[in-house]
Scaffold this motif. Sequence first.
Motif, PDB file in Angstrom:
ATOM      1  N   TYR A   1       0.970  -1.292  -0.028  1.00 14.42           N
ATOM      2  CA  TYR A   1       0.052  -0.160  -0.015  1.00 14.42           C
ATOM      3  C   TYR A   1       0.785   1.198  -0.067  1.00 14.42           C
ATOM      4  O   TYR A   1       1.963   1.318   0.506  1.00 14.42           O
ATOM      5  CB  TYR A   1      -1.032  -0.163   1.297  1.00 14.42           C
ATOM      6  N   PRO A   2       0.456   2.360  -0.650  1.00 20.62           N
ATOM      7  CA  PRO A   2       1.458   3.699  -0.615  1.00 20.62           C
ATOM      8  C   PRO A   2       1.342   4.114   0.688  1.00 20.62           C
ATOM      9  O   PRO A   2       0.300   3.943   1.622  1.00 20.62           O
ATOM     10  CB  PRO A   2       0.458   4.298  -1.812  1.00 20.62           C
ATOM     11  N   ALA A   3       2.453   4.895   1.148  1.00 26.99           N
ATOM     12  CA  ALA A   3       2.470   5.666   2.097  1.00 26.99           C
ATOM     13  C   ALA A   3       1.346   6.739   2.315  1.00 26.99           C
ATOM     14  O   ALA A   3       1.095   7.539   1.385  1.00 26.99           O
ATOM     15  CB  ALA A   3       3.818   5.965   2.498  1.00 26.99           C
ATOM     16  N   LEU A   4       1.005   7.051   3.636  1.00 25.68           N
ATOM     17  CA  LEU A   4      -0.195   8.101   3.582  1.00 25.68           C
ATOM     18  C   LEU A   4       0.533   9.372   3.937  1.00 25.68           C
ATOM     19  O   LEU A   4       1.705   9.470   4.505  1.00 25.68           O
ATOM     20  CB  LEU A   4      -0.785   7.767   4.856  1.00 25.68           C
ATOM     21  N   LEU A   5      -0.085  10.448   3.216  1.00 29.76           N
ATOM     22  CA  LEU A   5       0.449  11.903   3.417  1.00 29.76           C
ATOM     23  C   LEU A   5      -0.025  12.442   4.501  1.00 29.76           C
ATOM     24  O   LEU A   5      -1.212  12.212   4.661  1.00 29.76           O
ATOM     25  CB  LEU A   5       0.533  12.481   1.900  1.00 29.76           C
ATOM     26  N   PRO A   6       0.671  13.408   5.180  1.00 33.80           N
ATOM     27  CA  PRO A   6      -0.054  14.287   6.095  1.00 33.80           C
ATOM     28  C   PRO A   6      -1.012  15.299   5.333  1.00 33.80           C
ATOM     29  O   PRO A   6      -0.841  15.586   4.097  1.00 33.80           O
ATOM     30  CB  PRO A   6       1.025  15.035   6.839  1.00 33.80           C
ATOM     31  N   MET A   7      -2.250  15.672   6.022  1.00 31.79           N
ATOM     32  CA  MET A   7      -3.104  16.471   5.477  1.00 31.79           C
ATOM     33  C   MET A   7      -2.649  17.826   5.021  1.00 31.79           C
ATOM     34  O   MET A   7      -3.169  18.394   3.652  1.00 31.79           O
ATOM     35  CB  MET A   7      -4.110  16.968   6.416  1.00 31.79           C
ATOM     36  N   ASP A   8      -1.740  18.250   5.692  1.00 28.87           N
ATOM     37  CA  ASP A   8      -1.051  19.569   5.117  1.00 28.87           C
ATOM     38  C   ASP A   8      -0.030  19.731   3.783  1.00 28.87           C
ATOM     39  O   ASP A   8      -0.468  20.587   3.144  1.00 28.87           O
ATOM     40  CB  ASP A   8      -0.028  20.077   6.233  1.00 28.87           C
ATOM     41  N   GLU A   9       0.427  18.329   3.540  1.00 32.46           N
ATOM     42  CA  GLU A   9       0.780  18.086   2.114  1.00 32.46           C
ATOM     43  C   GLU A   9      -0.064  18.012   0.856  1.00 32.46           C
ATOM     44  O   GLU A   9       0.094  18.386  -0.113  1.00 32.46           O
ATOM     45  CB  GLU A   9       1.631  16.897   2.203  1.00 32.46           C
ATOM     46  N   ILE A  10      -1.397  17.421   1.585  1.00 32.51           N
ATOM     47  CA  ILE A  10      -2.459  17.249   0.480  1.00 32.51           C
ATOM     48  C   ILE A  10      -2.970  18.341   0.150  1.00 32.51           C
ATOM     49  O   ILE A  10      -3.218  18.807  -1.195  1.00 32.51           O
ATOM     50  CB  ILE A  10      -3.404  16.138   0.973  1.00 32.51           C
ATOM     51  N   LEU A  11      -3.235  19.319   1.121  1.00 34.04           N
ATOM     52  CA  LEU A  11      -4.172  20.419   0.797  1.00 34.04           C
ATOM     53  C   LEU A  11      -3.497  21.654   0.569  1.00 34.04           C
ATOM     54  O   LEU A  11      -3.882  22.676   0.554  1.00 34.04           O
ATOM     55  CB  LEU A  11      -4.924  20.653   2.294  1.00 34.04           C
ATOM     56  N   THR A  12      -2.038  21.464   0.104  1.00 33.41           N
ATOM     57  CA  THR A  12      -1.287  22.791  -0.321  1.00 33.41           C
ATOM     58  C   THR A  12      -1.999  23.176  -1.705  1.00 33.41           C
ATOM     59  O   THR A  12      -2.304  22.458  -2.454  1.00 33.41           O
ATOM     60  CB  THR A  12      -0.055  22.489  -0.311  1.00 33.41           C
ATOM     61  N   ASP A  13      -1.516  24.713  -1.937  1.00 37.39           N
ATOM     62  CA  ASP A  13      -2.155  25.127  -3.158  1.00 37.39           C
ATOM     63  C   ASP A  13      -1.030  25.032  -4.295  1.00 37.39           C
ATOM     64  O   ASP A  13      -0.986  25.608  -5.396  1.00 37.39           O
ATOM     65  CB  ASP A  13      -2.295  26.637  -2.822  1.00 37.39           C
TER      66      ASP A  13
END
Length: 67
Positions: free
Chosen positions: A27-39
């Motif tokens: 399974y792929p590693a999960l990313l922190p929400m801050d990295e996902i929601l950047t612009d």
Amino acid sequence: MRAPALIALFALLASLTACSKRSTEGYPALLPMDEILTDQPLTPDPAPELEARADALRARADTMRNQ
């Protein structure tokens, strides 16, 4: 009356135990929400490649429709 309920309970517990033994390998590693929601834009930008694939699929669909 009790035997079917006990058999169903045993089957449920056995299935839950079997599910919990699965490996998370692959399974792929999960990313922190801050990295996902950047612009910030993705690097490299996937849009040109995706647009080219979409154009190729549209052309293929048109060819298949005209046959």
